[in-house]
Design a protein around this motif. Structure first.
Motif, PDB file in Angstrom:
ATOM      1  N   SER A 265     -63.420  19.166  35.071  1.00  8.25           N
ATOM      2  CA  SER A 265     -64.487  19.490  36.023  1.00  8.25           C
ATOM      3  C   SER A 265     -64.316  20.913  36.553  1.00  8.25           C
ATOM      4  N   ALA A 266     -63.050  21.316  36.746  1.00  8.44           N
ATOM      5  CA  ALA A 266     -62.789  22.674  37.254  1.00  8.44           C
ATOM      6  C   ALA A 266     -63.282  23.727  36.258  1.00  8.44           C
TER       7      ALA A 266
ATOM      8  N   GLY B  65     -59.900  15.851  36.235  1.00  7.64           N
ATOM      9  CA  GLY B  65     -60.488  16.743  37.229  1.00  7.64           C
ATOM     10  C   GLY B  65     -60.372  18.211  36.829  1.00  7.64           C
ATOM     11  N   LEU B  66     -59.367  18.507  36.021  1.00  9.46           N
ATOM     12  CA  LEU B  66     -59.220  19.893  35.562  1.00  9.46           C
ATOM     13  C   LEU B  66     -60.362  20.270  34.611  1.00  9.46           C
TER      14      LEU B  66
ATOM     15  N   TYR C 288     -56.716  12.882  37.647  1.00 13.51           N
ATOM     16  CA  TYR C 288     -56.361  14.237  38.108  1.00 13.51           C
ATOM     17  C   TYR C 288     -56.496  15.216  36.934  1.00 13.51           C
TER      18      TYR C 288
ATOM     19  N   LYS D 193     -52.917  24.935  33.593  1.00  9.76           N
ATOM     20  CA  LYS D 193     -52.383  24.516  34.896  1.00  9.76           C
ATOM     21  C   LYS D 193     -51.064  23.795  34.682  1.00  9.76           C
TER      22      LYS D 193
ATOM     23  N   LEU E   8     -56.165  31.381  40.322  1.00  3.72           N
ATOM     24  CA  LEU E   8     -57.393  30.723  39.864  1.00  3.72           C
ATOM     25  C   LEU E   8     -58.289  31.754  39.175  1.00  3.72           C
TER      26      LEU E   8
ATOM     27  N   LEU F 195     -58.604  26.724  30.621  1.00  5.94           N
ATOM     28  CA  LEU F 195     -57.898  26.913  31.892  1.00  5.94           C
ATOM     29  C   LEU F 195     -56.511  26.284  31.711  1.00  5.94           C
TER      30      LEU F 195
ATOM     31  N   GLY G 115     -67.159  23.600  36.303  1.00  5.99           N
ATOM     32  CA  GLY G 115     -67.774  24.043  37.559  1.00  5.99           C
ATOM     33  C   GLY G 115     -67.480  25.476  37.939  1.00  5.99           C
ATOM     34  N   THR G 116     -66.478  26.088  37.281  1.00  5.39           N
ATOM     35  CA  THR G 116     -66.138  27.463  37.671  1.00  5.39           C
ATOM     36  C   THR G 116     -66.348  28.491  36.561  1.00  5.39           C
ATOM     37  N   ARG G 117     -66.329  28.037  35.278  1.00 12.52           N
ATOM     38  CA  ARG G 117     -66.352  29.009  34.178  1.00 12.52           C
ATOM     39  C   ARG G 117     -67.407  28.731  33.103  1.00 12.52           C
TER      40      ARG G 117
ATOM     41  N   ASP H 228     -49.263  18.331  43.486  1.00 11.35           N
ATOM     42  CA  ASP H 228     -50.614  18.024  42.970  1.00 11.35           C
ATOM     43  C   ASP H 228     -50.801  16.512  42.881  1.00 11.35           C
TER      44      ASP H 228
END
Ligand code: A1D88
Length: 157
Positions: free
Chosen positions: A70-71, A67-68, A64, A23, A2, A21, A74-76, A29
């Motif tokens: 959102s990742a 949701g990536l 799903y 994945k 991650l 990102l 929310g993280t970068r 998953d």
């Protein structure tokens, strides 16, 4: 692995700033997403069922893949502290188990008076767009996120 968390405040953002990102979608998953949401649609879980659909094989839940996005938000970009306001989604093509999805968000517009950022969001598999849309997020300024640190910085001689 991650990516590291990164906080960008509203004043750090500029139009064109982008983050990706990547994945690879595992069966676990998809099974995990089905478990946590209760969406046990067999198109995601049963090869036997999915073989008789136009896709021919199991596909990931659209939310799903979403949701990536959102990742990334929310993280970068913008990262922790950003609050989702809205998201549009166009599911352009299926995501299959084993596909590697590149998720890119790009700042498209900044609204300083409301601390809003609009970001275009694109998910691709081997260069083909599988999902696109737009996110609207509320992004704190540094002073809003950490008022004490901001006051100390202002008072430093
Ligand atoms: C990176 C990912 C993070 C997450 O996943 S966070 C979890 C998901 N997001 C949430 O749970 C957020 C839930 N929503 C809220 O808490 C609030 O909502 C907001 C904090 C986002 C905004 O509230 P406020 O700061 O009070 O709004 P305002 O800047 O004063 O603007 C108010 C105007 O904005 C409209 N508005 C606010 N939120 C939404 C929304 N989500 N969708 C559509 N419109 C919204 C209102 O109606 C009003 O409009 P008018 O000025 O015309 O009266």
């Amino acid at each position: 692995m991650l990516p590291e968390l990164r906080v960008l405040y509203f004043e750090d953002l500029e139009v064109g700033l982008s983050e990706t990102l990547t994945k690879t979608i595992a069966s676990s998953d998809v099974v995990g997403f089905a478990e946590i949401t209760g969406d046990r649609n067999p198109i995601h879980l049963s090869e036997h069922f999915a073989a008789r659909t136009p896709f021919g094989t199991r596909i990931a839940h659209g939310l799903y893949t979403a949701g990536l996005i959102s990742a990334v938000l929310g993280t970068r970009l913008p990262g922790p502290g950003a609050v989702y306001i809205s998201q549009t989604l166009n599911f352009r093509a299926p995501v299959r188990i084993g596909d590697t999805v590149d998720v890119t968000v790009t700042v498209a517009e900044l609204v300083p008076e409301r601390r809003r950022a609009r970001l275009t969001c694109t998910c691709t598999v081997a260069g083909e767009t599988v999902l696109d849309g737009e996110a609207l997020v509320k992004v704190p300024t540094k002073a809003e996120a950490d008022p004490l640190a901001a006051r100390m910085e202002r008072n430093r001689v």
